[in-house]
Structures are given as C-alpha cells and as structure tokens.
Design a protein around this motif. Structure first.
Motif, PDB file in Angstrom:
ATOM      1  N   VAL A  65       0.839  -1.203   0.000  1.00 57.82           N
ATOM      2  CA  VAL A  65       0.000   0.000   0.000  1.00 57.82           C
ATOM      3  C   VAL A  65       0.875   1.255   0.000  1.00 57.82           C
ATOM      4  O   VAL A  65       1.895   1.302   0.688  1.00 57.82           O
ATOM      5  N   ALA A  66       0.461   2.240  -0.782  1.00 54.21           N
ATOM      6  CA  ALA A  66       1.152   3.536  -0.763  1.00 54.21           C
ATOM      7  C   ALA A  66       0.197   4.615  -0.287  1.00 54.21           C
ATOM      8  O   ALA A  66      -0.988   4.588  -0.626  1.00 54.21           O
ATOM      9  N   LEU A  67       0.694   5.546   0.508  1.00 53.57           N
ATOM     10  CA  LEU A  67      -0.081   6.749   0.819  1.00 53.57           C
ATOM     11  C   LEU A  67       0.637   7.931   0.186  1.00 53.57           C
ATOM     12  O   LEU A  67       1.818   8.162   0.445  1.00 53.57           O
ATOM     13  N   ALA A 104       6.376   4.671  -7.384  1.00 52.19           N
ATOM     14  CA  ALA A 104       6.149   5.872  -6.584  1.00 52.19           C
ATOM     15  C   ALA A 104       7.026   7.026  -7.080  1.00 52.19           C
ATOM     16  O   ALA A 104       6.597   8.182  -7.104  1.00 52.19           O
ATOM     17  N   LYS A 105       8.268   6.711  -7.477  1.00 51.93           N
ATOM     18  CA  LYS A 105       9.151   7.748  -8.021  1.00 51.93           C
ATOM     19  C   LYS A 105       8.553   8.343  -9.285  1.00 51.93           C
ATOM     20  O   LYS A 105       8.622   9.548  -9.507  1.00 51.93           O
ATOM     21  N   ILE A 151       5.326   3.850   1.657  1.00 52.08           N
ATOM     22  CA  ILE A 151       4.927   2.535   1.140  1.00 52.08           C
ATOM     23  C   ILE A 151       5.119   1.507   2.246  1.00 52.08           C
ATOM     24  O   ILE A 151       6.153   1.490   2.924  1.00 52.08           O
ATOM     25  N   GLY A 152       4.111   0.671   2.434  1.00 50.24           N
ATOM     26  CA  GLY A 152       4.200  -0.342   3.477  1.00 50.24           C
ATOM     27  C   GLY A 152       3.285  -1.510   3.170  1.00 50.24           C
ATOM     28  O   GLY A 152       2.578  -1.501   2.159  1.00 50.24           O
ATOM     29  N   PRO A 153       3.256  -2.506   4.058  1.00 54.63           N
ATOM     30  CA  PRO A 153       2.392  -3.672   3.831  1.00 54.63           C
ATOM     31  C   PRO A 153       0.923  -3.405   4.167  1.00 54.63           C
ATOM     32  O   PRO A 153       0.086  -4.264   3.958  1.00 54.63           O
ATOM     33  N   ASN A 154       0.618  -2.223   4.690  1.00 52.73           N
ATOM     34  CA  ASN A 154      -0.771  -1.861   4.973  1.00 52.73           C
ATOM     35  C   ASN A 154      -0.890  -0.338   5.104  1.00 52.73           C
ATOM     36  O   ASN A 154       0.107   0.382   5.036  1.00 52.73           O
ATOM     37  N   LYS A 155      -2.144   0.111   5.289  1.00 50.46           N
ATOM     38  CA  LYS A 155      -2.417   1.548   5.366  1.00 50.46           C
ATOM     39  C   LYS A 155      -1.695   2.211   6.529  1.00 50.46           C
ATOM     40  O   LYS A 155      -1.147   3.312   6.389  1.00 50.46           O
ATOM     41  N   LEU A 156      -1.716   1.564   7.678  1.00 53.94           N
ATOM     42  CA  LEU A 156      -1.097   2.138   8.875  1.00 53.94           C
ATOM     43  C   LEU A 156       0.368   2.478   8.639  1.00 53.94           C
ATOM     44  O   LEU A 156       0.811   3.608   8.886  1.00 53.94           O
ATOM     45  N   VAL A 157       1.122   1.506   8.157  1.00 51.49           N
ATOM     46  CA  VAL A 157       2.553   1.713   7.951  1.00 51.49           C
ATOM     47  C   VAL A 157       2.795   2.719   6.820  1.00 51.49           C
ATOM     48  O   VAL A 157       3.665   3.596   6.934  1.00 51.49           O
ATOM     49  N   VAL A 199       8.756   0.830   3.623  1.00 54.01           N
ATOM     50  CA  VAL A 199       8.963  -0.051   4.763  1.00 54.01           C
ATOM     51  C   VAL A 199       8.412  -1.441   4.427  1.00 54.01           C
ATOM     52  O   VAL A 199       7.223  -1.693   4.583  1.00 54.01           O
ATOM     53  N   PRO A 200       9.280  -2.332   3.955  1.00 53.35           N
ATOM     54  CA  PRO A 200       8.816  -3.689   3.656  1.00 53.35           C
ATOM     55  C   PRO A 200       8.418  -4.394   4.949  1.00 53.35           C
ATOM     56  O   PRO A 200       8.842  -3.984   6.036  1.00 53.35           O
ATOM     57  N   GLU A 201       7.629  -5.439   4.791  1.00 51.55           N
ATOM     58  CA  GLU A 201       7.069  -6.145   5.937  1.00 51.55           C
ATOM     59  C   GLU A 201       8.098  -6.465   7.030  1.00 51.55           C
ATOM     60  O   GLU A 201       7.857  -6.215   8.208  1.00 51.55           O
TER      61      GLU A 201
END
Ligand code: MG
Length: 371
Positions: free
Chosen positions: A5-7, A126-127, A145-151, A167-169
C-alpha cells in the motif's frame, strides 16, 4: 498475494498551491487561514508552508498565535474551490497508477500497489508518480509505502516534504519501535497523555502492554487497535470509490442568541460553504439538516429530506432557514451558541474519470507496470 500500500500526501498543499499561483510568495512564510464568523482575524491556520513551520506555526493554531510567531508572514484566506480543482487533477494522475485507489482527503490518497509484486518495484512506481505530479502540476508530495495503510501513512510522514519512504514487511518492527505512540492510528492527544502517564511513550514501550490491559484502559475496540498498531498490523483494505457520508459546516455565534435574523444570516453563509464543498466535489445531496447547540451544551438537529437529489444552493438555504424558523418557534428559550448546516444522502452527480465506465473512459485506461 502480499499487500503493498502507498499513501500519497501532497506537502503543505494549500500553501504550495498559493505559491504556484503567486510566485512572489516563494521563499516567504505563507499561512493559509480559515477565518471564522467571530470577526476580525479570528479563526485557525489551515496550512502553513515550511518557512512558516520553521517559525513554529502549525495547522489548527489560532491565527492570533500564528501572527505572534510569524509577524512578517503572508496570511491568506483559504480558497478551497480552487484547491479542490487542483486536487482533482492530481488525483486523476494518481489513479492511473492503480485500479485500487482511495482518496481520503483533498490532499491524500491510498493506492494498492500489490500488482507490482515487490516493494522495490512499488518504490520505482512511486518515483514515477512523484515526477509526473511535479512535471504536470509543479507540486511535491511525500509517499509512504508499506504492507498496509497504517505503515504507509506513518512512512509518508517521516520525511516530509518531498519524501519517499518504503517499509517492507520485515522492516516494520524496527521502523515502528522508536516512534512515539502519537504516530499510531487512533492515538490523539488525550490517549497519548493517558499512555504517557503510564510511561508508555514509544511504540516499543507500548508493545510491552498486554491486549487485556490496553482494553481495560481505553475500551475493547480501541484497545485492540492500539495493540495491533504497535505491531504494525492493519487489515483495512484500500477501498475504491469510498465516499463521504455527509458534509457539514459549524460555527460559534459571536454571542449566544435566539434571534432569527442573526441566526438566519449565519445559516446563509454556512449554506454557501457547504454548497462550495459539495459542488467542488460534484456531489448531489438529498437531506438537509440544521444543527444547534445551546450554551448548556444541549445539541439538537432537525432534518428535512427533499423529494429528489439536487445540487442547488437554494435548496440548502431555503430548507435550513425553514428548519430554523420552526425550531425557534418551538423553543423560544433556546440560546444558540453553535450552529451548523449539514447535507447528507450524497451521490456523485456527474460521471467523471473517477467512476466506473458510463462514458467509456475507464476502458481506455492502462495501468503502468514498473519498468
Ligand atoms: Mg498534506
């Protein structure tokens, strides 16, 4: 398949847009304000640019404090209609990068990038997003970028402005450990204070608390949210097409009153603000509500549903004025301290590129694969 997931969060968005509109502002402290009906200079800071932040100005701060901290800053009224237009163009760019796209506010959106299959590939994508937004709209954003919305959300916030943090898992525990608990989803100043009183300031410390203990402290739902949050766990999917359920604007009266004339005037300007928002977002509404709060904190709302969905400003204003008249006739003793206007029963009015194909646009869309 693993979720990625990316925010995407536009940096100091209102201020960036104002700087683009007026290049003379570049390099100056710029503070975009929401002025309130209380009169001259009262209201709060909506967005401060980074020059103003260096002087200690923050979003949500009363304008009077901001003026003390940044005497020579440029203070501008928020022009949200214009910001929504710029936002719509950025969102149009972003959603070409993933089918699973969820706009969460005027300047933030989640994208599910699981289709890229790896965090490295997601970062390359993302870049590309960042450079396309910069090239086409001259705006910078920060992406997490992370494994979920929170991260993803936390990662987007750690290197602002113009950041990109992945941040990978397997890196989640070490990424979260040193952060303050206030970074976690659902931890506001109140919860943060409560946790601090137990010497739970960092995520690492919070992790030592059992689920049962946390639930006893803040309730069952919030307790599990904190417990999972400290462990970087979050199952919420990216939900395309998720919409707001209602739009409302409230204000505090200059002084408590039961006068129809002064309340009607306030309600008229709130109706305009509500209408600005729904029309900028191209949504129709079917229910109009009046909200009143007394000086004794009694809150009452009165609603009226129209026979069909509309976008008309007059519908808001006429309905809410009629509701006000009826209410004051019933409760002549009621001293209004705060008053608000709300519309609900929302739908997208005009098919646009954000909606599934009614005009064939969607079928022409291609999703970029990382190169
Ligand atoms: Mg932002």
């Amino acid at each position: 398949m693993k979720r990625i997931v990316a925010l995407v969060d536009l940096d100091a968005f209102y201020a960036q847009v104002e700087e683009l509109r007026n290049p003379k502002l570049k390099g100056k402290a710029v503070i975009v304000c929401m002025y309130s009906a209380r009169g001259k200079g009262s209201g709060a800071v909506a967005t401060a640019n980074y020059e103003a932040r260096k002087l200690g100005v923050r979003s949500g701060m009363p304008i009077i404090y901001a003026k003390r901290k940044a005497k020579n800053a440029v203070f501008l009224p928020a022009d949200r209609d214009y910001y929504w237009k710029v936002s719509a163009r950025v969102m149009d760019i972003l959603q070409t990068y993933s089918d699973l796209f969820e706009q969460v506010s005027i300047d933030e959106a989640y994208l599910d990038l699981s289709q890229t299959n790896s965090f490295t590939a997601a970062e390359r994508l993302a870049k590309k997003m960042k450079s396309e937004i910069l090239q086409k709209e001259k705006l910078t954003c920060s992406i997490g970028i992370g494994p979920n919305k929170l991260v993803a959300k936390i990662a987007a916030g750690v290197k602002k402005p113009n950041g990109l943090v992945t941040v990978p898992e397997d890196a989640v525990p070490s990424f979260l450990k040193p952060l303050s608990v206030g970074k976690l989803y659902g931890v506001g100043p109140k919860t943060e204070g409560l946790l601090a009183s137990l010497n739970m300031r960092s995520v690492k410390q919070l992790k030592t608390m059992s689920l049962a203990h946390l639930q006893k402290l803040v309730g069952s739902a919030k307790g599990s949210m904190l417990y999972n949050g400290a462990r970087g766990k979050d199952d919420r999917p990216v939900q395309p097409g998720r919409q707001k359920q209602q739009v409302s604007r409230l204000t505090t009266m200059k002084k408590d009153t039961s006068s129809f004339n002064s309340l009607a005037e306030t309600v008229a300007s709130l109706s305009t603000l509500v209408h600005d928002t729904v029309s900028a977002q191209k949504i129709t509404f079917q229910t109009v509500s009046l909200i009143v709060m007394s000086n004794k904190m009694e809150q009452i709302s009165r609603s009226h549903s129209l026979t069909e969905p509309t976008t008309a400003k007059k519908a808001i204003q006429d309905t809410v004025t009629a509701l006000l008249k009826t209410f004051l006739a019933e409760r002549p003793d009621f001293q209004v301290r705060r008053i608000g206007v709300r519309v609900s029963g929302l739908e997208h009015a005009i098919p646009d590129s954000r909606k599934p194909a009614t005009n064939g646009q969607r079928t022409l869309r291609t999703f970029r694969k990382p190169s």
